[in-house]
Design a protein around this motif. Structure first.
Motif, PDB file in Angstrom:
ATOM      1  N   GLY A  78       0.788  -1.223   0.000  1.00  0.00           N
ATOM      2  CA  GLY A  78       0.000   0.000   0.000  1.00  0.00           C
ATOM      3  C   GLY A  78       0.817   1.268   0.000  1.00  0.00           C
ATOM      4  O   GLY A  78       0.285   2.352   0.244  1.00  0.00           O
ATOM      5  N   ASP A  79       2.115   1.158  -0.325  1.00  0.00           N
ATOM      6  CA  ASP A  79       2.974   2.342  -0.239  1.00  0.00           C
ATOM      7  C   ASP A  79       2.729   3.355  -1.359  1.00  0.00           C
ATOM      8  O   ASP A  79       3.276   4.462  -1.326  1.00  0.00           O
ATOM      9  N   LEU A 116      -0.093  -5.392   3.880  1.00  0.00           N
ATOM     10  CA  LEU A 116       0.351  -6.522   3.070  1.00  0.00           C
ATOM     11  C   LEU A 116      -0.390  -7.792   3.455  1.00  0.00           C
ATOM     12  O   LEU A 116      -0.893  -8.522   2.585  1.00  0.00           O
ATOM     13  N   LYS A 117      -0.461  -8.058   4.733  1.00  0.00           N
ATOM     14  CA  LYS A 117      -1.120  -9.295   5.181  1.00  0.00           C
ATOM     15  C   LYS A 117      -2.581  -9.334   4.743  1.00  0.00           C
ATOM     16  O   LYS A 117      -3.089 -10.380   4.329  1.00  0.00           O
ATOM     17  N   VAL A 133       3.379 -12.148  -5.456  1.00  0.00           N
ATOM     18  CA  VAL A 133       4.217 -11.109  -6.049  1.00  0.00           C
ATOM     19  C   VAL A 133       3.813  -9.811  -5.367  1.00  0.00           C
ATOM     20  O   VAL A 133       2.657  -9.376  -5.470  1.00  0.00           O
ATOM     21  N   ILE A 134       4.743  -9.204  -4.664  1.00  0.00           N
ATOM     22  CA  ILE A 134       4.441  -8.074  -3.785  1.00  0.00           C
ATOM     23  C   ILE A 134       4.885  -6.774  -4.418  1.00  0.00           C
ATOM     24  O   ILE A 134       6.062  -6.618  -4.776  1.00  0.00           O
ATOM     25  N   LEU A 187       7.141 -12.301   6.325  1.00  0.00           N
ATOM     26  CA  LEU A 187       7.016 -13.322   5.289  1.00  0.00           C
ATOM     27  C   LEU A 187       7.769 -14.595   5.676  1.00  0.00           C
ATOM     28  O   LEU A 187       7.266 -15.712   5.464  1.00  0.00           O
ATOM     29  N   ARG A 188       8.942 -14.437   6.235  1.00  0.00           N
ATOM     30  CA  ARG A 188       9.706 -15.617   6.667  1.00  0.00           C
ATOM     31  C   ARG A 188       8.952 -16.366   7.769  1.00  0.00           C
ATOM     32  O   ARG A 188       8.931 -17.598   7.792  1.00  0.00           O
ATOM     33  N   ASP A 189       8.358 -15.620   8.671  1.00  0.00           N
ATOM     34  CA  ASP A 189       7.580 -16.257   9.741  1.00  0.00           C
ATOM     35  C   ASP A 189       6.406 -17.059   9.182  1.00  0.00           C
ATOM     36  O   ASP A 189       5.969 -18.042   9.780  1.00  0.00           O
ATOM     37  N   ASP A 190       5.905 -16.632   8.019  1.00  0.00           N
ATOM     38  CA  ASP A 190       4.812 -17.351   7.357  1.00  0.00           C
ATOM     39  C   ASP A 190       5.311 -18.476   6.447  1.00  0.00           C
ATOM     40  O   ASP A 190       4.512 -19.103   5.735  1.00  0.00           O
TER      41      ASP A 190
END
Length: 339
Positions: A272-273, A291-292, A305-306, A328-331
């Protein structure tokens, strides 16, 4: 002054002279290394200009890496043979590290985590089934390069051992940003095309795509990158400014890109930037939360794709990136690049 003291002074003078000679010899060796590598780079560039198909980047790029390694060299101190050997290895390794995968938009060692943009585009559009076993996130940054935000993004990616794809605007590609582009490659990222002008009115007059303008800007941006990175560079990845979904009549433009060996790709998640101010997050945690919420809520979330930006005004994006990568890594996501 007695004879013993005179002898001590004589030995000290002799030792100083010997030390200076040793330093001079070592500096001479370093200079010779630099000259040899620069000559090799210039010769390589001449070969490339002659059209013999030599791989890798030209002499200016090698020179840049040599100078990078020479930055820490202190001419006032002596260097051991081991230190000189390490310096030489660094120069050689940097030359290897910057070697392009021929006809690609990344270096050879990035091939293991480089994915075809056309296939990924089909997956996130639901046109192709993802059959892989791991979750992959593609961090993408539009609107660079520059010396304000892009280096901060690169620093974070290096620290976090993550990789990204940089969608560059052709008019910003040139000698002034050579070092940034080279670093994007040498750090293992990919470089993609994001038009030359980023001018919506030129590319989509009346909100309808101008296929000839799209083709022209793809060629100009590719050419600008090849002027910096060598003729072996080819980016097969394009993102329409504003996104493919925002415009009408893109079929002809898509076909023109395909004829150039280029696939277009949008995104299926974003921080959303670049959203309108009324809904744009204003804090780093806010970008992560955005993002989430934007991520697909079904099996398609295995590939995301972000969309992010590295324009000079996007300080918040640079500040939020460490938190984005950690989340993202945590997910369970690993990071890929688009080719």
């Amino acid at each position: 002054m007695n004879r013993e003291e005179m002898e001590r002074q004589r030995r000290r003078r002799k030792a100083r002279i010997k030390k200076k000679k040793r330093q001079a010899r070592i500096r001479g060796v370093v200079l010779l290394i630099v000259i040899v590598v620069l000559f090799a780079g210039a010769f390589h560039k001449l070969k490339s200009l002659a059209g013999n198909g030599a791989s890798g980047v030209g002499g200016n790029q090698i020179e840049w890496f040599v100078l990078k390694n020479m930055d820490a060299l202190n001419p006032k101190r002596a260097y051991t043979p081991q230190e000189i050997g390490n310096l030489t290895n660094n120069i050689i390794n940097d030359r290897i590290e910057i070697r392009l995968a021929k006809g690609e938009n990344h270096i050879t060692r990035a091939s293991d985590y480089a994915y075809d943009a056309g296939e990924i585009s089909d997956i996130i559009q639901g046109k192709r089934e993802y059959t892989g076993k791991k979750k992959i996130a593609f961090l993408t940054f539009d609107d660079g390069p520059n010396h304000k935000i892009t280096p901060q993004i690169l620093d974070t990616l290096k620290e976090k051992e993550a990789h990204a794809t940089f969608f560059v605007v052709g008019k910003s590609v040139g000698e002034k940003n050579r070092d940034v582009l080279l670093r994007e490659l040498s750090d293992g990222h990919a470089i993609a095309l994001h038009s030359y002008s980023h001018d919506y009115h030129k590319l989509y007059p009346g909100r309808v795509a101008n296929a000839a303008a799209v083709e022209e800007e793809a060629k100009k941006t590719q050419g600008a990158l090849q002027d910096i990175l060598g003729k072996n560079f080819h980016s097969g990845v394009w993102r329409y400014p504003g996104g493919h979904m925002s415009w009408q009549g893109l079929e002809a433009a898509d076909s023109k890109l395909k004829d150039l060996g280029i696939s277009w790709i949008d995104w299926n998640a974003l921080t959303g930037d670049a959203e309108p101010a009324s809904r744009r997050p204003t804090t780093a945690p806010g970008l992560v939360e955005f993002l989430k919420k934007s991520m697909p809520k079904n099996d398609d979330a295995s590939v995301i794709v972000i969309l992010m930006h590295d324009a000079e005004t996007k300080q918040l994006s640079a500040d939020a990136l460490p938190h984005v990568i950690d989340a993202l890594r945590d997910d369970g996501y690993s990071f890929g690049i688009l080719k």
